[in-house]
Design a protein around this motif. Structure first.
Motif, PDB file in Angstrom:
ATOM      1  N   THR A   1       0.830  -1.206   0.000  1.00 23.64           N
ATOM      2  CA  THR A   1       0.000   0.000   0.000  1.00 23.64           C
ATOM      3  C   THR A   1       0.866   1.259   0.000  1.00 23.64           C
ATOM      4  O   THR A   1       0.608   2.202  -0.759  1.00 23.64           O
ATOM      5  N   VAL A   2       1.913   1.278   0.836  1.00 23.91           N
ATOM      6  CA  VAL A   2       2.807   2.434   0.903  1.00 23.91           C
ATOM      7  C   VAL A   2       3.582   2.575  -0.407  1.00 23.91           C
ATOM      8  O   VAL A   2       3.729   3.674  -0.953  1.00 23.91           O
TER       9      VAL A   2
ATOM     10  N   LYS B   1       2.740   1.514  -3.378  1.00 19.62           N
ATOM     11  CA  LYS B   1       1.829   1.941  -4.441  1.00 19.62           C
ATOM     12  C   LYS B   1       1.590   3.447  -4.384  1.00 19.62           C
ATOM     13  O   LYS B   1       1.584   4.124  -5.421  1.00 19.62           O
ATOM     14  N   LYS B   2       1.398   3.971  -3.164  1.00 18.29           N
ATOM     15  CA  LYS B   2       1.174   5.417  -3.007  1.00 18.29           C
ATOM     16  C   LYS B   2       2.384   6.210  -3.492  1.00 18.29           C
ATOM     17  O   LYS B   2       2.241   7.194  -4.224  1.00 18.29           O
ATOM     18  N   GLU B   3       3.590   5.783  -3.085  1.00 19.09           N
ATOM     19  CA  GLU B   3       4.803   6.500  -3.497  1.00 19.09           C
ATOM     20  C   GLU B   3       4.955   6.471  -5.013  1.00 19.09           C
ATOM     21  O   GLU B   3       5.297   7.484  -5.639  1.00 19.09           O
ATOM     22  N   PHE B   4       4.698   5.317  -5.618  1.00 21.15           N
ATOM     23  CA  PHE B   4       4.855   5.192  -7.068  1.00 21.15           C
ATOM     24  C   PHE B   4       3.829   6.041  -7.816  1.00 21.15           C
ATOM     25  O   PHE B   4       4.184   6.775  -8.749  1.00 21.15           O
ATOM     26  N   LEU B   5       2.573   5.971  -7.400  1.00 22.56           N
ATOM     27  CA  LEU B   5       1.519   6.723  -8.081  1.00 22.56           C
ATOM     28  C   LEU B   5       1.694   8.231  -7.896  1.00 22.56           C
ATOM     29  O   LEU B   5       1.376   9.009  -8.809  1.00 22.56           O
ATOM     30  N   ASP B   6       2.200   8.643  -6.737  1.00 28.35           N
ATOM     31  CA  ASP B   6       2.478  10.067  -6.529  1.00 28.35           C
ATOM     32  C   ASP B   6       3.486  10.575  -7.546  1.00 28.35           C
ATOM     33  O   ASP B   6       3.350  11.683  -8.086  1.00 28.35           O
ATOM     34  N   ASN B   7       4.501   9.761  -7.819  1.00 33.37           N
ATOM     35  CA  ASN B   7       5.530  10.169  -8.771  1.00 33.37           C
ATOM     36  C   ASN B   7       5.063  10.027 -10.216  1.00 33.37           C
ATOM     37  O   ASN B   7       5.581  10.710 -11.104  1.00 33.37           O
TER      38      ASN B   7
ATOM     39  N   SER C   1      13.662  13.617   1.326  1.00 32.56           N
ATOM     40  CA  SER C   1      12.640  14.149   2.236  1.00 32.56           C
ATOM     41  C   SER C   1      11.541  13.149   2.552  1.00 32.56           C
ATOM     42  O   SER C   1      10.512  13.506   3.118  1.00 32.56           O
ATOM     43  N   THR C   2      11.758  11.893   2.202  1.00 35.15           N
ATOM     44  CA  THR C   2      10.684  10.918   2.348  1.00 35.15           C
ATOM     45  C   THR C   2      10.300  10.668   3.801  1.00 35.15           C
ATOM     46  O   THR C   2       9.161  10.318   4.096  1.00 35.15           O
ATOM     47  N   ILE C   3      11.235  10.855   4.733  1.00 32.29           N
ATOM     48  CA  ILE C   3      10.928  10.729   6.166  1.00 32.29           C
ATOM     49  C   ILE C   3      10.883  12.107   6.825  1.00 32.29           C
ATOM     50  O   ILE C   3       9.869  12.499   7.405  1.00 32.29           O
ATOM     51  N   SER C   4      11.977  12.853   6.703  1.00 30.86           N
ATOM     52  CA  SER C   4      12.069  14.150   7.391  1.00 30.86           C
ATOM     53  C   SER C   4      11.035  15.142   6.868  1.00 30.86           C
ATOM     54  O   SER C   4      10.419  15.885   7.641  1.00 30.86           O
TER      55      SER C   4
ATOM     56  N   LEU D   1      10.100   0.170   4.234  1.00 31.67           N
ATOM     57  CA  LEU D   1      10.261  -0.715   3.076  1.00 31.67           C
ATOM     58  C   LEU D   1       9.316  -0.328   1.949  1.00 31.67           C
ATOM     59  O   LEU D   1       9.674  -0.417   0.765  1.00 31.67           O
ATOM     60  N   GLY D   2       8.107   0.107   2.297  1.00 32.03           N
ATOM     61  CA  GLY D   2       7.165   0.542   1.274  1.00 32.03           C
ATOM     62  C   GLY D   2       7.683   1.745   0.507  1.00 32.03           C
ATOM     63  O   GLY D   2       7.580   1.802  -0.733  1.00 32.03           O
ATOM     64  N   LYS D   3       8.227   2.712   1.220  1.00 32.28           N
ATOM     65  CA  LYS D   3       8.789   3.893   0.560  1.00 32.28           C
ATOM     66  C   LYS D   3       9.982   3.519  -0.315  1.00 32.28           C
ATOM     67  O   LYS D   3      10.129   4.010  -1.442  1.00 32.28           O
ATOM     68  N   LEU D   4      10.838   2.645   0.191  1.00 32.92           N
ATOM     69  CA  LEU D   4      11.995   2.206  -0.587  1.00 32.92           C
ATOM     70  C   LEU D   4      11.557   1.525  -1.879  1.00 32.92           C
ATOM     71  O   LEU D   4      12.064   1.839  -2.960  1.00 32.92           O
ATOM     72  N   LEU D   5      10.604   0.603  -1.780  1.00 28.72           N
ATOM     73  CA  LEU D   5      10.160  -0.136  -2.960  1.00 28.72           C
ATOM     74  C   LEU D   5       9.404   0.761  -3.936  1.00 28.72           C
ATOM     75  O   LEU D   5       9.582   0.650  -5.155  1.00 28.72           O
TER      76      LEU D   5
END
Length: 281
Positions: free
Chosen positions: A9-10, A12-18, A79-82, A105-109
């Motif tokens: 889920t995480v 997918k969100k990161e990929f679709l945002d980009n 900036s994915t965490i901070s 891991l979701g953000k990394l993937l």
């Protein structure tokens, strides 16, 4: 035990945002242009009026790609965490039943998939153009170059996420990302300075009399590791550049280079989880 659905889920969100931000399209266009331009230049250098073969194209391109791909990974991950912690978005995410390791891991993937998709589309389409024009010579080496480029992206993504997990504010994450990027740019100059300071000379370099430590020290720079691994992937054992020849030491075998790459990926990722777990949101 991690929840794979939460990671998905995480990611997918990161990929679709980009995707919505047009990052994938932009990066794919950049990679296609790079391949086509450097292939045409390689063709001109060999006396032809068409594109160069895959090996000559990659060797002309690898110096640029080993800087461009890390820069892209740092931009995506710094900036994915901070940044999200500063804006409050991360607090909202962690208010759901999801563990921090799953978020990490979701953000990394997800971000890694952005890089992977762009590289496969960009370099893949460029490779098809070369194959249709001048043939498929060195095709295996070209595939290895694409895979190594993806891994280089993941390595610097791991580094940038680690910086983001450690830094409290987005602006400090930017500074950390800049330091990591410039390290990859100036590392070769630092090695040359050390070589000259320890008694080496330009005459020694021209004659190919270069100590093994000079080459072995590439393990301290992922970008230099990448370039050496690409050369090994094409079966190259000597480097001819600027009028002199250097032999790559046997120590820098493909297994050693891959193991060094893996260490550069795993260690920052473990540290990122450690910093993220201790972070107050």
């Amino acid at each position: 035990m991690v929840n794979l659905k939460s990671i998905y889920t995480v990611a997918k969100k990161e990929f679709l945002d980009n995707i919505r931000n047009k990052w994938v399209i932009l990066l794919t266009i950049i990679f296609v242009i790079l391949i086509v331009v450097f292939s045409y230049v390689a063709g001109g250098q060999t006396g032809g009026d068409t594109f160069g073969n895959m090996q000559n194209t990659v060797f002309g391109l690898v110096g640029i790609s080993s800087l461009l791909i890390p820069l892209i990974a740092i931009i995506l991950g710094f900036s994915t965490i901070s940044g999200e912690a500063e804006s409050g978005a991360l607090y909202v995410v962690l208010s759901y039943p999801i563990r921090r390791i799953e978020v990490l891991l979701g953000k990394l993937l997800g971000l890694g998939l952005v890089i992977t998709t762009s590289i496969f589309l960009g370099f893949g389409l460029g490779g098809i153009v070369i194959a249709l024009t001048v043939g498929t010579q060195s095709f295996v080496g070209y595939i290895a170059f694409i895979l190594l480029s993806v891994f280089l992206g993941f390595t610097y993504l791991s580094l940038s996420i680690c910086i983001s997990a450690y830094c409290k504010r987005r602006i400090t994450s930017i500074g950390g990302g800049i330091l990591v990027f410039f390290w990859s740019m100036i590392y070769g100059s630092i090695l040359m300075a050390i070589l000259f300071a320890t008694g080496g000379s330009m005459e020694d370099i021209m004659a190919g009399n270069i100590p093994d430590w000079f080459f072995n020290s590439v393990v301290f720079s992922p970008s230099d590791l990448h370039q050496t691994a690409v050369q090994r992937a094409f079966g190259v054992t000597t480097i001819d550049a600027a009028g002199f020849t250097m032999s790559i030491p046997e120590f820098l075998s493909v297994p050693v280079l891959l193991l060094s790459h893996i260490i550069w990926f795993i260690v920052p990722l473990v540290l990122a989880y450690y910093f993220f777990k201790r972070r107050d949101i």
